[in-house]
Write a protein that holds these residues in place. Structure first.
Motif, PDB file in Angstrom:
ATOM      1  N   ARG A 172       0.451  -1.255   0.332  1.00  0.00           N
ATOM      2  CA  ARG A 172      -0.324  -0.018  -0.572  1.00  0.00           C
ATOM      3  C   ARG A 172       1.317   1.977  -0.002  1.00  0.00           C
ATOM      4  O   ARG A 172       1.944   1.718   0.727  1.00  0.00           O
ATOM      5  CB  ARG A 172      -0.701  -0.212   1.228  1.00  0.00           C
TER       6      ARG A 172
ATOM      7  N   SER B 154       1.197   5.333   0.701  1.00  0.00           N
ATOM      8  CA  SER B 154       0.550   6.637   0.947  1.00  0.00           C
ATOM      9  C   SER B 154       1.256   7.618   1.276  1.00  0.00           C
ATOM     10  O   SER B 154       2.615   7.590   1.955  1.00  0.00           O
ATOM     11  CB  SER B 154       0.161   5.836   3.086  1.00  0.00           C
TER      12      SER B 154
ATOM     13  N   ALA C 150     -11.967   9.569   7.685  1.00  0.00           N
ATOM     14  CA  ALA C 150     -10.528   8.880   8.003  1.00  0.00           C
ATOM     15  C   ALA C 150     -10.793   7.531   7.904  1.00  0.00           C
ATOM     16  O   ALA C 150     -10.112   6.240   7.004  1.00  0.00           O
ATOM     17  CB  ALA C 150      -9.984   9.227   9.506  1.00  0.00           C
ATOM     18  N   GLY C 151     -12.231   6.493   9.277  1.00  0.00           N
ATOM     19  CA  GLY C 151     -12.415   5.390   8.998  1.00  0.00           C
ATOM     20  C   GLY C 151     -12.912   4.724   7.274  1.00  0.00           C
ATOM     21  O   GLY C 151     -12.468   3.464   7.095  1.00  0.00           O
TER      22      GLY C 151
ATOM     23  N   ASN D 245     -12.195   6.535   4.714  1.00  0.00           N
ATOM     24  CA  ASN D 245     -10.238   6.247   3.458  1.00  0.00           C
ATOM     25  C   ASN D 245      -9.991   4.831   3.884  1.00  0.00           C
ATOM     26  O   ASN D 245      -9.049   4.502   3.208  1.00  0.00           O
ATOM     27  CB  ASN D 245     -10.032   7.353   3.522  1.00  0.00           C
ATOM     28  N   SER D 246      -8.949   4.593   5.105  1.00  0.00           N
ATOM     29  CA  SER D 246      -8.757   3.049   6.403  1.00  0.00           C
ATOM     30  C   SER D 246      -8.874   2.272   5.741  1.00  0.00           C
ATOM     31  O   SER D 246      -8.897   1.664   5.151  1.00  0.00           O
ATOM     32  CB  SER D 246      -8.671   3.337   7.187  1.00  0.00           C
ATOM     33  N   THR D 247     -10.891   1.672   5.917  1.00  0.00           N
ATOM     34  CA  THR D 247     -11.492   1.370   5.223  1.00  0.00           C
ATOM     35  C   THR D 247     -11.291   0.647   3.399  1.00  0.00           C
ATOM     36  O   THR D 247     -10.787  -0.413   2.985  1.00  0.00           O
ATOM     37  CB  THR D 247     -12.987   1.034   5.674  1.00  0.00           C
TER      38      THR D 247
ATOM     39  N   ALA E 230      -8.377   1.698   1.518  1.00  0.00           N
ATOM     40  CA  ALA E 230      -7.439   1.733   1.421  1.00  0.00           C
ATOM     41  C   ALA E 230      -7.699  -0.224   2.080  1.00  0.00           C
ATOM     42  O   ALA E 230      -6.766  -0.768   1.333  1.00  0.00           O
ATOM     43  CB  ALA E 230      -6.589   2.189   1.875  1.00  0.00           C
ATOM     44  N   ASP E 231      -7.789  -0.354   2.903  1.00  0.00           N
ATOM     45  CA  ASP E 231      -7.538  -1.865   3.432  1.00  0.00           C
ATOM     46  C   ASP E 231      -8.519  -2.924   2.611  1.00  0.00           C
ATOM     47  O   ASP E 231      -8.220  -4.016   1.660  1.00  0.00           O
ATOM     48  CB  ASP E 231      -7.838  -1.885   4.897  1.00  0.00           C
TER      49      ASP E 231
ATOM     50  N   SER F  89      -6.978  12.679   4.726  1.00  0.00           N
ATOM     51  CA  SER F  89      -7.361  10.926   4.923  1.00  0.00           C
ATOM     52  C   SER F  89      -7.143  10.762   4.059  1.00  0.00           C
ATOM     53  O   SER F  89      -6.337   9.402   4.299  1.00  0.00           O
ATOM     54  CB  SER F  89      -8.741  11.144   6.185  1.00  0.00           C
TER      55      SER F  89
ATOM     56  N   PHE G 279      -4.232   7.440   4.330  1.00  0.00           N
ATOM     57  CA  PHE G 279      -4.029   6.010   4.803  1.00  0.00           C
ATOM     58  C   PHE G 279      -3.861   5.499   3.071  1.00  0.00           C
ATOM     59  O   PHE G 279      -4.048   3.853   3.091  1.00  0.00           O
ATOM     60  CB  PHE G 279      -5.592   6.205   5.207  1.00  0.00           C
TER      61      PHE G 279
ATOM     62  N   SER H 195      -5.709   5.526   0.243  1.00  0.00           N
ATOM     63  CA  SER H 195      -7.071   4.912   0.077  1.00  0.00           C
ATOM     64  C   SER H 195      -6.832   5.234  -1.643  1.00  0.00           C
ATOM     65  O   SER H 195      -6.674   6.377  -2.075  1.00  0.00           O
ATOM     66  CB  SER H 195      -8.160   6.143   0.350  1.00  0.00           C
TER      67      SER H 195
END
Length: 866
Positions: free
Chosen positions: A454, A456, A533-534, A536-538, A540-541, A820, A824, A826
């Motif tokens: 990933r 970032s 944030a949540g 975009n983090s999700t 990316a995951d 974000s 992260f 994303s």
């Protein structure tokens, strides 16, 4: 008056007389003091420094000696430190010793004492009640005084013989054994359980303690072995560390743990910049909410302050009275917060240890930080009373004696400096986000070259630029809010009575509604930023997630390694019988027919014809049934057709420019290869080469290393447990259910946090409005307003304040959105529409409903004299 004495007495008496308001302000100040103290002390204690860090790292020893297999180590410019050990020096990569068999005593000064440090050596398989369990193994001599504080003994003693072990309480409970009982490893060897113990770090996990020489595990020849060293008084640890490094030993002196070498990293400033802004916004929010209470309190003290002015007091005396009330409230809040924090820390020590995942050897109190928090709390109390004090001191004595506090109905023009600040802040955020986008694009380019999972980007400059921009926007909006509220009275005439009264009350008493709305806006901005944030983090995951098998299928990997089982046709069929299996797919690797049983797979070499670059893989030629690829879809069928044609498939076009690959066995075999498109996104096919079963049969034996079971439905817990018992080990069977999106849980947290902070601001504003406007409500009742009118008015006031605060908060929080996205990594700018819609629509309505339910319908009649 001319002195602080009379104002001090008046402020003290007023504070006691209006105890409810004092407690409200004290609670607003004391809550962050309580939270900051608890988090600061528990966080510092769970992540200690100085002597406490040395105690949990090397116990009571003077140094820790790591024996490596190399003859010389790379020099460390900053000196020995706790974080990271240097690798072998250039030209010394070949091992010269086996660390597990090496005695370091001859390398140390005379009079030194060495003890095997309790260290995690890896995972061992222990027979459990139903299956074999993988458990972390700690080998060393924790019973020695030099190893004190590295482990905690709960019962019994530590092992001293190779056939003895100590277990962590959680693992002993799982096995159902006690001290003096026995346990067996996967090979059937029994060990005497002589104690229950826990390491300082991760004490709730499953652990097995064993003495040096244990038969549970034989350390690999390349494994470093650590020793605790007690040096004689005349030894110089730093000089000794330098000398030993040239022989392949890493000595970490105690002094370098207590006072580590400085290693400045400029990028580390960014988190502290963000933390400082968060703390600053929190204090500003306290000042706004507490200032609202003081503003209403000052208005209710109008007659009392008028008496002070008529008795010869000056406006300065009035300001002192109100400011001292803020100081008293700050003292009460800070003192209460500190006392409650101390009680909570002491009483909840087991809970904090469980949350932090470490045992507390000694409390570490950041006295400087606590003093700063206390000072900020006191300053917040005084700051909250500053504006009300200035306003109260400007009242004319005659108007104050009559109890009139003029409402602000004029000067509702929008302040141009505030507008300029908002526009400048948005420009800074856009510029910083653009720089972050460019940095993210560069990071993705580097990622594609290096093959990182990933990309970032969080460069310091753009991050600070964005934070400064958001800060400017917040300050500008807080500055402009009273003027915005003052303009709400005009459109109010188009609303029903309750809405009309609520909007006009907000405009008329913007000394109260302005700060409360600003506080809600700031808190909601934080929750909206967390939602971005949540999301975009999700995202990316999700894009970096690599499944083990096709969705809904089950995968079992076979092998002779620890934690696995060898493949056989019988065990494959038994597993299929335990699961709702529809079809079975096998995956193998080509083995050299001339190699002995158990030998590894053949080497594959893919050569790029243009650059001559070679790509080498171990076991890279994976045998795949074309029917498995047919089940994936059109792209899979294209790959399957090439496999049926007898070709080898490569995962990237650059892996072969010649159209061939080489199989390196006893003889080199050249195979026709092609790139037919991207491989399915599966873990076992990542960067591998594929060949069909029929083509593989012509090259040699294909050893099966994995089997995928195409299931009719997801297996039940009982079916999974049956397979675990069959395999004799838990965790080997993996059921692929795809990426588990945590956004629903994040959404609930975001909505809950937004609702809590909105209710807090709304409750303060509405309750103060009810207290301040009690005479107005009584007048409404006297002219025939029904009892439910007060409820409707309170609900409308709560909705107006909550709605405006939530809309502005989401707008400010959205400024963080693109930041974000880059931070992260994303793949796209993810917008949490459901969370934002809930904040903007549901939370204000919920605040209004709560205000309607909790408001009394009837009030006793009061006199309307103004």
């Amino acid at each position: 008056m001319g002195s602080w004495g009379p104002p001090l007495r008046i402020a003290r008496r007023t504070t006691r007389r209006h105890f409810g308001r004092t407690l409200l302000v004290a609670a607003l100040i004391g809550l962050p003091v309580f939270a900051g103290t608890v988090l600061g002390v528990s966080g510092r204690t769970s992540d200690p420094s100085g002597e406490t860090l040395a105690r949990i790292t090397i116990g009571q020893a003077d140094a820790r000696l790591s024996v490596t297999p190399y003859g010389k180590l790379q020099p460390v410019e900053t000196g020995p430190n706790l974080y990271g050990m240097p690798g072998p020096a250039e030209g010394h990569e070949t091992p010269v010793r086996v660390p597990a068999n090496f005695d370091p005593r001859p390398m140390l000064p005379a009079g030194s004492t060495v003890v095997r440090a309790p260290s995690e050596m890896g995972s061992v398989d222990i027979k459990g009640p139903s299956t074999t369990n993988g458990v972390a193994l700690i080998v060393g001599e924790p019973q020695n005084p030099l190893a004190k504080d590295l482990s905690h003994l709960d019962q019994g003693r530590f092992p001293v013989a190779p056939t003895e072990v100590a277990l962590s309480p959680s693992f002993a409970k799982h096995l159902g054994v006690t001290v003096a009982g026995t346990m067996q490893d996967a090979k059937g060897t029994s060990y005497q359980v002589v104690g229950l113990a826990r390491p300082t770090a991760q004490p709730t996990d499953w652990w097995v303690f064993a003495a040096p020489g244990t038969r549970l595990m034989t350390p690999a020849e390349s494994t470093d072995i650590s020793w605790l060293v007690d040096l004689p008084p005349t030894a110089d640890p730093l000089a000794l560390a330098t000398a030993l490094s040239g022989k392949g030993f890493y000595l970490l002196p105690r002094a370098n743990i207590v006072d580590p070498p400085v290693d400045f990293n400029g990028d580390a400033i960014a988190p502290y910049v963000a933390m400082t802004l968060v703390v600053g916004f929190g204090i500003l929010e306290i000042v706004l909410l507490a200032g609202t209470a003081f503003a209403v309190g000052a208005r209710r003290q109008t007659r009392e302050l008028g008496l002070v002015l008529s008795a010869g007091g000056t406006p300065r005396d009035v300001r002192r009275i109100v400011l001292l009330q803020g100081l008293f409230a700050g003292v009460v809040g800070v003192t209460s917060g500190l006392v409650l924090a101390a009680i909570t820390l002491l009483a909840g020590r087991p809970l904090w240890e469980q949350v932090s995942g470490s045992l507390f050897i000694a409390w570490q109190v950041p006295w400087g930080g606590i003093a700063l928090i206390a000072a900020l709390g006191l300053a917040a109390g005084v700051a909250a009373a500053t504006v009300p004090a200035i306003s109260a001191s400007r009242q004319a004595p005659l108007a104050a004696l009559s109890g009139r506090f003029a409402a602000t109905v004029a000067r509702t023009r929008i302040r141009k400096p505030a507008v300029v600040m908002i526009i400048a802040g948005v420009v800074l955020v856009v510029a910083g986000s653009g720089m972050l986008a460019a940095a993210l694009a560069a990071a993705r380019t580097a990622q594609s070259v290096a093959g990182a999972p990933r990309a970032s980007a969080t460069p310091l400059g753009p991050v600070v630029l964005v934070l400064v921009g958001i800060t400017a926007v917040l300050i500008g909006v807080v500055w402009i809010l009273p003027s915005l509220l003052g303009k709400l009275g005009g459109p109010a005439r188009h609303l029903p009575l309750s809405g009309r009264l609520a909007l006009r009350d907000a405009a008329r008493h913007r000394h109260r509604t302005g700060p409360a709305t600003a506080a809600i806006m700031m808190a909601v901005a934080a929750t909206a930023a967390a939602a971005f944030a949540g999301a975009n983090s999700t995202a990316a995951d999700a894009v970096s997630y690599v499944p083990q098998a096709q969705l809904g299928n089950a995968m079992v990997r076979f092998g002779d390694d620890s934690g696995s089982v060898p493949y056989s046709t019988a065990i494959e069929q038994h597993i299929a019988g335990q699961l709702p299996t529809e079809r079975v797919y096998r995956f193998g690797m080509i083995q050299d027919p001339d190699s002995p049983p158990g030998a590894g797979p053949l080497w594959m070499t893919a050569t790029s014809g243009e650059s001559g670059r070679e790509y080498g893989f171990v076991g890279a030629l994976v045998v795949v049934d074309p029917a498995y690829l047919d089940a994936i879809g059109a792209e899979g069928r294209k790959l399957a057709d090439r496999l049926r044609a007898g070709e080898v498939l490569v995962p990237h076009a650059e892996f072969t420019k010649t159209g061939t690959v080489q199989l390196q066995g006893a003889t080199t075999t050249t195979l026709k290869a092609t790139y037919a498109g991207d491989f399915p996104k599966l873990e076992l096919l990542r960067d591998q080469l594929m060949i069909s079963s029929a083509a593989a049969a012509k090259l040699g034996k294909a050893g099966t290393f994995a089997v995928e079971y195409d299931l009719k439905r997801l297996p039940t817990d009982d079916e999974i447990a049956a397979v675990d018992r069959l395999l004799g080990h838990d965790g080997i069977l993996v059921v692929e259910q795809g990426f588990q999106d945590p956004s629903r849980r994040i959404l609930l947290w975001v909505i809950g946090a937004a609702a809590v902070v909105t209710l807090l601001g709304v409750a303060i504003s509405v309750s103060l409005s009810a207290a301040e406007g009690r005479a107005d409500l009584a007048t409404l009742a006297a002219i025939g307003a029904p009892p439910r009118r007060r409820r409707s008015l309170a609900a409308a006031q709560a909705w107006v304040i909550g709605q405006l605060g939530c809309v502005l908060g989401v707008g400010v929080g959205a400024l963080y959105g693109y930041t974000s996205h880059a931070a992260f990594g994303s793949p796209y700018f993810a917008v949490p529409w459901a969370g934002l819609a809930s904040i903007v629509v549901v939370v204000p309505l919920f605040a209004g409903l709560v205000a309607w339910v909790l408001t009394r319908s009837r009030l006793p009649m009061v006199a309307r004299i103004n």
